[in-house]
Write an enzyme that holds these catalytic residues in place. Structure first.
Site, short mmCIF file in Angstrom:
data_model
loop_
_atom_site.label_atom_id
_atom_site.label_comp_id
_atom_site.label_asym_id
_atom_site.label_seq_id
_atom_site.Cartn_x
_atom_site.Cartn_y
_atom_site.Cartn_z
N HIS A 205 58.74 41.38 52.77
CA HIS A 205 57.87 41.69 53.93
C HIS A 205 57.81 40.33 54.77
O HIS A 205 57.60 39.50 54.39
CB HIS A 205 56.50 41.97 53.66
N HIS A 301 54.69 37.68 47.18
CA HIS A 301 54.22 38.19 48.36
C HIS A 301 53.14 37.40 48.86
O HIS A 301 52.78 36.23 48.43
CB HIS A 301 53.42 39.59 48.39
N GLU A 395 50.54 37.66 44.62
CA GLU A 395 50.04 37.68 46.07
C GLU A 395 49.44 36.26 46.24
O GLU A 395 48.74 35.85 45.33
CB GLU A 395 48.99 38.93 46.21
#
Length: 491
Positions: A205, A301, A395
């Site tokens: 991403h 991420h 994350e």
């Protein structure tokens, strides 16, 4: 990346301001003058997928010293946001090139009556004549910056480092794969051939720039002469893929590729013509697994609505769909021990990282089987690989940690430190023989609490509930209901 001409905005009086994003990874949409030095800004949505309008990175020029520039952002695509809790954009200028987070009193998140939706407003003061200011959602980490970083490593000509071209993106940018392994003269040929492989990837991403800084710290430390790095290089082979979506990064997208695909929802059946980067990495992972070498895979991420660093993990169960009664029966028949051991093994890296890293929280780490994430790297690869490798999603917050003692705002340095701490944690884990690695008693852990989502926690809750119900029904009787034993975390 070329911004639309409508991006430029100039007010009509003597104070002139212009907005643009004519640089790599820059992103802004339509800008309209509202009043005085206030501007309505729309974030350009991702290429061919406009519903993701989160990442912004733009330049403001003009104005006089003392002018207060107010930016009203009206189309942030998430209904829930850290902006409501005090999260703020970053700003730098030509004369002050270090990124600085705006104070929390310079932003507000509110239901805007003009736009009839949640919006946020931030402001800053012009402090120098003819200055250029850059505003960003998070610390930028561009494709070109990565290429320079890797070129600098290439120039060192390290004997234990190789840079491979794994594939090219749709727009023909490099998908780099770094191989790190060091030859030990005391090991025989067979030991070198069968050494375990550890794989990390980041930036699937493109707007999740903190993941690149975590990867940056990981690479730097693995190449160092620290004893943990040397041990790992001699006993493992690392494959590091720093930027899985280079086109999206270059363009200034938040989540998608140049074609609009969210790559982290296409891991089950990636198309090599439309999603070449994850198709190439999936082939590498399957190849390593087929050779019984793949031990560990983690995809990095950043999280837009959470604080701290944490992981999503895959839980090991006898069936994809298991009700609690079936699991209790299997436990009573002593058929669950292999699954408990696997779940303990999965939790080890997270527990060790929590010990070494203030920026990470084991308490927020959990087993997650959300069906919406079945196409993610973690879920899709665990489903098709052998039982040997463990797959994770890391994350890390765009904003701050709630567990750090003093200054809890994340910076580029704290992200890099998270990467360095991963090397420490891996070192402690791989010093333990594989057949004992699942046993939590061999580590000096501060806590052995069950991880969130662990089936043993669910079993314990249902047992307690059933016992309370039985005790209530038998409240007039003298006997007590025995509590079935649920295995501990070290079972």
């Amino acid at each position: 990346h070329t911004s639309d001409p409508s991006v430029s905005a100039v007010d009509e009086d003597s104070h002139r301001f212009a907005f643009d994003c004519e640089f790599e990874s820059g992103n802004i949409g339509e800008v309209q003058h509202y009043k005085d030095n206030e501007y309505d800004i729309k974030i350009r949505g991702d290429s061919n997928n406009e519903r993701h309008s989160i990442w912004f990175y733009f330049r403001v020029t003009g104005g006089d010293i003392g002018d207060r520039i107010v930016c009203h952002v009206s189309n942030y695509s998430k209904t829930r946001s850290l902006y409501a809790d005090g999260f703020t954009p970053l700003i730098r200028s030509q004369s002050k090139p270090v990124w600085t987070r705006l104070p929390s009193n310079r932003i507000s998140w509110f239901k805007c009556p003009r736009h009839r939706r949640n919006c946020f407003t931030f402001w800053f003061i012009v402090d120098a004549p003819d200055e250029q200011y850059f505003c960003a959602y998070s610390y930028p980490y561009t494709y070109s910056y990565l290429q320079k970083f890797l070129a600098d490593i290439d120039a060192l000509q390290l004997p234990f480092y190789k840079r491979h071209l794994l594939a090219r993106s749709i727009q023909q940018r490099r998908l780099d794969c770094l191989e790190i392994r060091q030859t030990d003269e005391n090991m025989n040929t067979a030991q070198h051939c069968v050494r375990p492989c550890v794989v990390f990837s980041a930036r699937v991403h493109p707007g999740e720039t903190p993941s690149s800084y975590v990867m940056h710290g990981l690479i730097e430390f693995l190449l160092s002469e620290h004893e943990s790095a040397v041990f790992l290089r001699k006993h493992l082979t690392f494959f590091l893929i720093p930027m899985l979506n280079p086109d999206g990064v270059f363009i200034g997208n938040y989540r998608g590729t140049s074609l609009g695909f969210d790559l982290n929802r296409h891991w089950q059946r990636p198309d090599f013509e439309q999603q070449p980067t994850i198709a190439a990495l999936k082939y590498l992972l399957r190849k390593l697994d087929g050779a019984q070498q793949l031990d560990f895979y983690m995809d990095l991420h950043a999280h837009s609505n959470a604080t701290d660093g944490f992981m999503y993990c895959n839980e090991s169960l006898p069936l994809d769909e298991c009700d609690v009664d079936s699991l209790r029966m299997l436990h009573e028949e002593k058929k669950m021990s292999v699954y408990y051991a696997r779940n303990n093994l999965t939790s080890v890296f997270a527990r060790l990282l929590d010990m070494y890293c203030n920026e990470y929280s084991f308490a927020k780490t959990k087993f997650c089987c959300n069906p919406k994430k079945a196409g993610s790297a973690r879920r899709a690869m665990q489903a098709i690989l052998s039982e040997r490798p463990v797959c994770y999603t890391l994350e890390v917050s765009f904003w701050r940690s709630t567990s750090m003692a003093n200054d809890n705002l994340y910076t580029k340095e704290t992200y890099r430190n998270l990467g360095r701490c991963m090397v420490y944690a891996l070192h402690k884990m791989y010093k333990v023989p594989r057949n004992k690695r699942h046993d939590l008693n061999v580590y000096r852990l501060s806590s052995k609490k069950l991880m969130k989502g662990d089936v043993r926690r669910r079993l314990l809750r249902i047992v307690r509930k059933n016992n309370e119900h039985k005790n209530n029904n038998n409240s007039g009787e003298s006997h007590k209901t025995a509590t079935p034993v649920i295995p501990s975390v070290s079972s």
